[in-house]
Design a protein around this motif. Structure first.
Motif, PDB file in Angstrom:
ATOM      1  N   LYS A 111       0.863  -1.195   0.000  1.00  0.00           N
ATOM      2  CA  LYS A 111       0.000   0.000   0.000  1.00  0.00           C
ATOM      3  C   LYS A 111       0.891   1.234   0.000  1.00  0.00           C
ATOM      4  O   LYS A 111       1.257   1.749   1.046  1.00  0.00           O
ATOM      5  CB  LYS A 111      -0.952  -0.012   1.196  1.00  0.00           C
ATOM      6  N   THR A 112       1.241   1.686  -1.181  1.00  0.00           N
ATOM      7  CA  THR A 112       2.154   2.821  -1.316  1.00  0.00           C
ATOM      8  C   THR A 112       1.764   3.666  -2.513  1.00  0.00           C
ATOM      9  O   THR A 112       1.148   3.178  -3.464  1.00  0.00           O
ATOM     10  CB  THR A 112       3.611   2.332  -1.476  1.00  0.00           C
ATOM     11  N   PHE A 113       2.126   4.955  -2.449  1.00  0.00           N
ATOM     12  CA  PHE A 113       1.951   5.847  -3.594  1.00  0.00           C
ATOM     13  C   PHE A 113       3.241   5.950  -4.404  1.00  0.00           C
ATOM     14  O   PHE A 113       3.285   6.664  -5.400  1.00  0.00           O
ATOM     15  CB  PHE A 113       1.542   7.247  -3.128  1.00  0.00           C
ATOM     16  N   TYR A 114       4.297   5.253  -3.964  1.00  0.00           N
ATOM     17  CA  TYR A 114       5.570   5.366  -4.653  1.00  0.00           C
ATOM     18  C   TYR A 114       5.421   4.967  -6.121  1.00  0.00           C
ATOM     19  O   TYR A 114       4.822   3.941  -6.445  1.00  0.00           O
ATOM     20  CB  TYR A 114       6.637   4.486  -3.993  1.00  0.00           C
ATOM     21  N   GLY A 115       5.981   5.788  -7.004  1.00  0.00           N
ATOM     22  CA  GLY A 115       5.876   5.528  -8.424  1.00  0.00           C
ATOM     23  C   GLY A 115       4.629   6.093  -9.055  1.00  0.00           C
ATOM     24  O   GLY A 115       4.463   6.031 -10.267  1.00  0.00           O
ATOM     25  N   LEU A 143      -5.232  -0.615  -4.232  1.00  0.00           N
ATOM     26  CA  LEU A 143      -5.107  -1.949  -4.800  1.00  0.00           C
ATOM     27  C   LEU A 143      -5.034  -1.946  -6.324  1.00  0.00           C
ATOM     28  O   LEU A 143      -4.523  -2.902  -6.927  1.00  0.00           O
ATOM     29  CB  LEU A 143      -6.291  -2.822  -4.364  1.00  0.00           C
ATOM     30  N   GLN A 144      -5.512  -0.879  -6.965  1.00  0.00           N
ATOM     31  CA  GLN A 144      -5.599  -0.869  -8.428  1.00  0.00           C
ATOM     32  C   GLN A 144      -4.240  -1.055  -9.103  1.00  0.00           C
ATOM     33  O   GLN A 144      -4.131  -1.719 -10.138  1.00  0.00           O
ATOM     34  CB  GLN A 144      -6.255   0.433  -8.902  1.00  0.00           C
ATOM     35  N   LYS A 145      -3.200  -0.452  -8.530  1.00  0.00           N
ATOM     36  CA  LYS A 145      -1.867  -0.559  -9.135  1.00  0.00           C
ATOM     37  C   LYS A 145      -0.851  -1.087  -8.130  1.00  0.00           C
ATOM     38  O   LYS A 145       0.347  -0.812  -8.236  1.00  0.00           O
ATOM     39  CB  LYS A 145      -1.416   0.809  -9.653  1.00  0.00           C
ATOM     40  N   SER A 146      -1.298  -1.858  -7.161  1.00  0.00           N
ATOM     41  CA  SER A 146      -0.387  -2.264  -6.080  1.00  0.00           C
ATOM     42  C   SER A 146       0.727  -3.199  -6.555  1.00  0.00           C
ATOM     43  O   SER A 146       1.822  -3.183  -5.997  1.00  0.00           O
ATOM     44  CB  SER A 146      -1.173  -2.893  -4.931  1.00  0.00           C
ATOM     45  N   VAL A 147       0.476  -4.004  -7.566  1.00  0.00           N
ATOM     46  CA  VAL A 147       1.533  -4.886  -8.078  1.00  0.00           C
ATOM     47  C   VAL A 147       2.651  -4.061  -8.698  1.00  0.00           C
ATOM     48  O   VAL A 147       3.838  -4.236  -8.379  1.00  0.00           O
ATOM     49  CB  VAL A 147       0.979  -5.887  -9.107  1.00  0.00           C
ATOM     50  N   GLY A 176      -9.659  -7.829   1.961  1.00  0.00           N
ATOM     51  CA  GLY A 176      -9.721  -9.287   2.015  1.00  0.00           C
ATOM     52  C   GLY A 176      -8.317  -9.866   1.954  1.00  0.00           C
ATOM     53  O   GLY A 176      -7.458  -9.507   2.742  1.00  0.00           O
ATOM     54  N   LEU A 177      -8.091 -10.718   0.961  1.00  0.00           N
ATOM     55  CA  LEU A 177      -6.762 -11.295   0.751  1.00  0.00           C
ATOM     56  C   LEU A 177      -6.062 -10.699  -0.469  1.00  0.00           C
ATOM     57  O   LEU A 177      -4.998 -11.158  -0.865  1.00  0.00           O
ATOM     58  CB  LEU A 177      -6.881 -12.811   0.583  1.00  0.00           C
ATOM     59  N   LYS A 178      -6.661  -9.649  -1.044  1.00  0.00           N
ATOM     60  CA  LYS A 178      -6.125  -9.088  -2.290  1.00  0.00           C
ATOM     61  C   LYS A 178      -4.755  -8.444  -2.088  1.00  0.00           C
ATOM     62  O   LYS A 178      -3.882  -8.541  -2.954  1.00  0.00           O
ATOM     63  CB  LYS A 178      -7.109  -8.074  -2.886  1.00  0.00           C
ATOM     64  N   SER A 179      -4.541  -7.757  -0.970  1.00  0.00           N
ATOM     65  CA  SER A 179      -3.223  -7.147  -0.729  1.00  0.00           C
ATOM     66  C   SER A 179      -2.147  -8.216  -0.727  1.00  0.00           C
ATOM     67  O   SER A 179      -1.073  -8.047  -1.320  1.00  0.00           O
ATOM     68  CB  SER A 179      -3.219  -6.391   0.609  1.00  0.00           C
ATOM     69  N   LEU A 180      -2.420  -9.315  -0.063  1.00  0.00           N
ATOM     70  CA  LEU A 180      -1.471 -10.426  -0.023  1.00  0.00           C
ATOM     71  C   LEU A 180      -1.278 -11.032  -1.410  1.00  0.00           C
ATOM     72  O   LEU A 180      -0.148 -11.295  -1.840  1.00  0.00           O
ATOM     73  CB  LEU A 180      -1.954 -11.488   0.966  1.00  0.00           C
ATOM     74  N   GLU A 181      -2.365 -11.265  -2.112  1.00  0.00           N
ATOM     75  CA  GLU A 181      -2.276 -11.866  -3.443  1.00  0.00           C
ATOM     76  C   GLU A 181      -1.444 -10.994  -4.386  1.00  0.00           C
ATOM     77  O   GLU A 181      -0.597 -11.488  -5.138  1.00  0.00           O
ATOM     78  CB  GLU A 181      -3.677 -12.081  -4.005  1.00  0.00           C
ATOM     79  N   HIS A 182      -1.691  -9.674  -4.347  1.00  0.00           N
ATOM     80  CA  HIS A 182      -0.952  -8.765  -5.222  1.00  0.00           C
ATOM     81  C   HIS A 182       0.527  -8.720  -4.839  1.00  0.00           C
ATOM     82  O   HIS A 182       1.406  -8.689  -5.720  1.00  0.00           O
ATOM     83  CB  HIS A 182      -1.552  -7.360  -5.149  1.00  0.00           C
ATOM     84  N   LEU A 183       0.811  -8.700  -3.536  1.00  0.00           N
ATOM     85  CA  LEU A 183       2.203  -8.696  -3.084  1.00  0.00           C
ATOM     86  C   LEU A 183       2.929  -9.949  -3.553  1.00  0.00           C
ATOM     87  O   LEU A 183       4.074  -9.882  -4.017  1.00  0.00           O
ATOM     88  CB  LEU A 183       2.266  -8.590  -1.563  1.00  0.00           C
ATOM     89  N   LYS A 184       2.284 -11.091  -3.448  1.00  0.00           N
ATOM     90  CA  LYS A 184       2.914 -12.342  -3.866  1.00  0.00           C
ATOM     91  C   LYS A 184       3.217 -12.330  -5.359  1.00  0.00           C
ATOM     92  O   LYS A 184       4.252 -12.856  -5.798  1.00  0.00           O
ATOM     93  CB  LYS A 184       2.014 -13.529  -3.489  1.00  0.00           C
ATOM     94  N   VAL A 185       2.349 -11.716  -6.151  1.00  0.00           N
ATOM     95  CA  VAL A 185       2.607 -11.598  -7.588  1.00  0.00           C
ATOM     96  C   VAL A 185       3.865 -10.777  -7.828  1.00  0.00           C
ATOM     97  O   VAL A 185       4.751 -11.166  -8.601  1.00  0.00           O
ATOM     98  CB  VAL A 185       1.406 -10.964  -8.312  1.00  0.00           C
TER      99      VAL A 185
END
Length: 445
Positions: A111-115, A143-147, A176-185
């Motif tokens: 969860k960052t605005f970096y970039g 979450l939209q651009k978290s990856v 939900g689990l989306k933050s985790l899922e995106h981080l793992k990607v």
């Protein structure tokens, strides 16, 4: 434009999205080195020992130039520069100082605005619960651009000499689990350039947001640690909150890494409760960490030393972001009592704070400045907060303990005469290596 000129660029713009050139640099570095499973890094500076004055105080650090053979991600040999003939490919070290690779052991890149965009809006309040309310509103946007943003943050870490990160990630009713899922990607896409661990934690409280079921589900998704957050001031029930966190960790054979921002009145009882549980459960010993732990900086020395003795015996570590101001932490006492201490960026350009450049060498410098470590010896010791297992090039007696043959080839090159100078002046990182692969370079290293 040649490659060197291109790598000298600092930014590139595309569709209004701020994209650091570091991403291109890191990707190019990775591609350049995939074929080099065995090579010689030539003419790098290593520390050989200390020089002492008449009072037997360290006055300077002795160094020498060496050639290092890297094979299959490990250090195969270390020779005085030019004394051994190698037929292997050579990578020029350009007389830069070789330091242990750096580790960011507490960072939120889910969860960052970096970039993306600058964010300096006023906080909605001073409490963690105020920030929870804000997160509930903005997480869908984050979450939209978290990856993509997590990948950019990893490139930034590489550029600062970091080869390993312990990533904190939200588990909450909004994401939900989306933050985790995106981080793992993101971590999977970047697995060739950085090592990692994942902490899943209920940023909005296990009890306060009723997310025990989500936390348990996330524990089965290839993570390393179970976290918690302020069991009294957020969850409102210290023992119940900690029991849920600890039992989840035990049930799924995970470590513990809790966010504890609370002051001494409620934070010390929480730490004592955690210590009691760790002392009674060998599975948690050496695998339990208190992140932040501000309460430890607010108690009398004798009480602190007694707690530190228990922490050291049970292998309970502290992960501090080296705060300044009222929350100054007793890091010298941690070292004296042999408590494991690590550091991390924490937030990086997000709604919690606008700071965060992922520079672990800067964290070591901040330690030195805060605690008055201004001489050669103590400046060199300050580096340990940012390295694996607190390793330093020289031990306290001035005997080289890193690098050694057989070590994983995770290191960083800087333009400095010794580690004390590197800490004091935080020079730019010239190159970063992970498992022998060059994952970042500033110029033609």
């Amino acid at each position: 434009m040649n490659r060197k000129q291109f790598l000298g660029l600092t930014t590139a713009a595309a569709g209004g999205l701020f994209i650091p050139a570091l991403e291109t640099t890191a990707q190019a570095a990775s591609k350049d080195n995939k074929q080099l499973d065995s090579y010689v890094l030539t003419n790098v500076l290593l520390e050989d020992g200390f020089e002492y004055n008449q009072e037997n105080q360290v006055k300077s650090t002795k160094t020498g130039l060496y050639d290092i053979h890297i094979a299959n991600g490990t250090i195969a040999s270390i020779d005085i520069a030019g004394t051994k003939i190698h037929t292997l490919p050579k990578v020029a070290g350009n007389k830069f100082l070789l330091l242990p690779g750096l580790r960011d052991m507490h960072i939120h890149i889910d969860k960052t605005f970096y970039g993306e965009r600058w964010y300096g809006e006023p906080k909605p309040g001073r409490t963690v619960k105020d920030m929870i309310d804000l997160e509930r509103r903005i997480i869908p946007q984050l979450l939209q651009k978290s990856v993509e943003k997590a990948e950019l943050a990893i490139d930034l870490m590489n550029s600062q000499g970091t080869y390993f990160a312990r990533c904190q990630t939200n588990v909450d009713p909004v994401s939900g689990l989306k933050s985790l899922e995106h981080l793992k990607v993101a971590l999977d896409k970047k697995k060739e350039v950085i090592g990692s661990e994942i902490v899943v934690f209920p940023q909005h409280g296990i009890i306060y947001s009723d997310c025990e079921a989500l936390l348990r589900e996330s524990a089965q998704m290839g993570v390393d640690f179970i976290g918690g957050v302020d069991p009294t001031t957020v969850d409102g029930h210290m023992e119940k909150s900690l029991d849920l966190m600890i039992q989840t960790a035990l049930d799924y054979n995970k470590g513990i890494d809790i966010h504890l921002h609370e002051g001494a009145k409620t934070g010390i009882p929480a730490i004592e409760y955690i210590l009691k549980q760790v002392e009674e459960n060998k599975a948690l010993q050496g695998r339990t960490y208190i992140s932040h732990g501000f309460a430890l900086g607010q108690i009398e020395p004798k009480e602190l030393e007694a707690l530190c003795d228990r922490m050291s015996t049970s292998g309970v570590g502290v992960i501090s972001t080296v705060p300044i101001g009222r929350s100054m932490m007793p890091i010298p006492t941690f070292y004296k009592q042999k408590v494991k201490v690590m550091t991390g960026t924490d937030s990086i350009v997000d709604h919690w704070q606008p700071f965060g450049n992922c520079d672990m060498l800067e964290k070591a410098k901040l330690c030195a400045a805060l605690y008055g470590w201004t001489d050669e010896f103590r400046l060199s010791r300050a580096l340990q907060i940012a390295t694996k297992d607190q390793v330093l090039p020289l031990d306290d007696q001035g005997v080289r303990q890193w690098p050694k043959i057989g070590d994983s080839a995770d290191f960083v090159l800087v333009k400095a005469s010794c580690s004390a100078e590197a800490v004091a002046r935080t020079p730019q990182r010239e190159a970063t290596f992970y498992k022998g692969k060059k994952v970042y370079y500033r110029n033609d290293v």
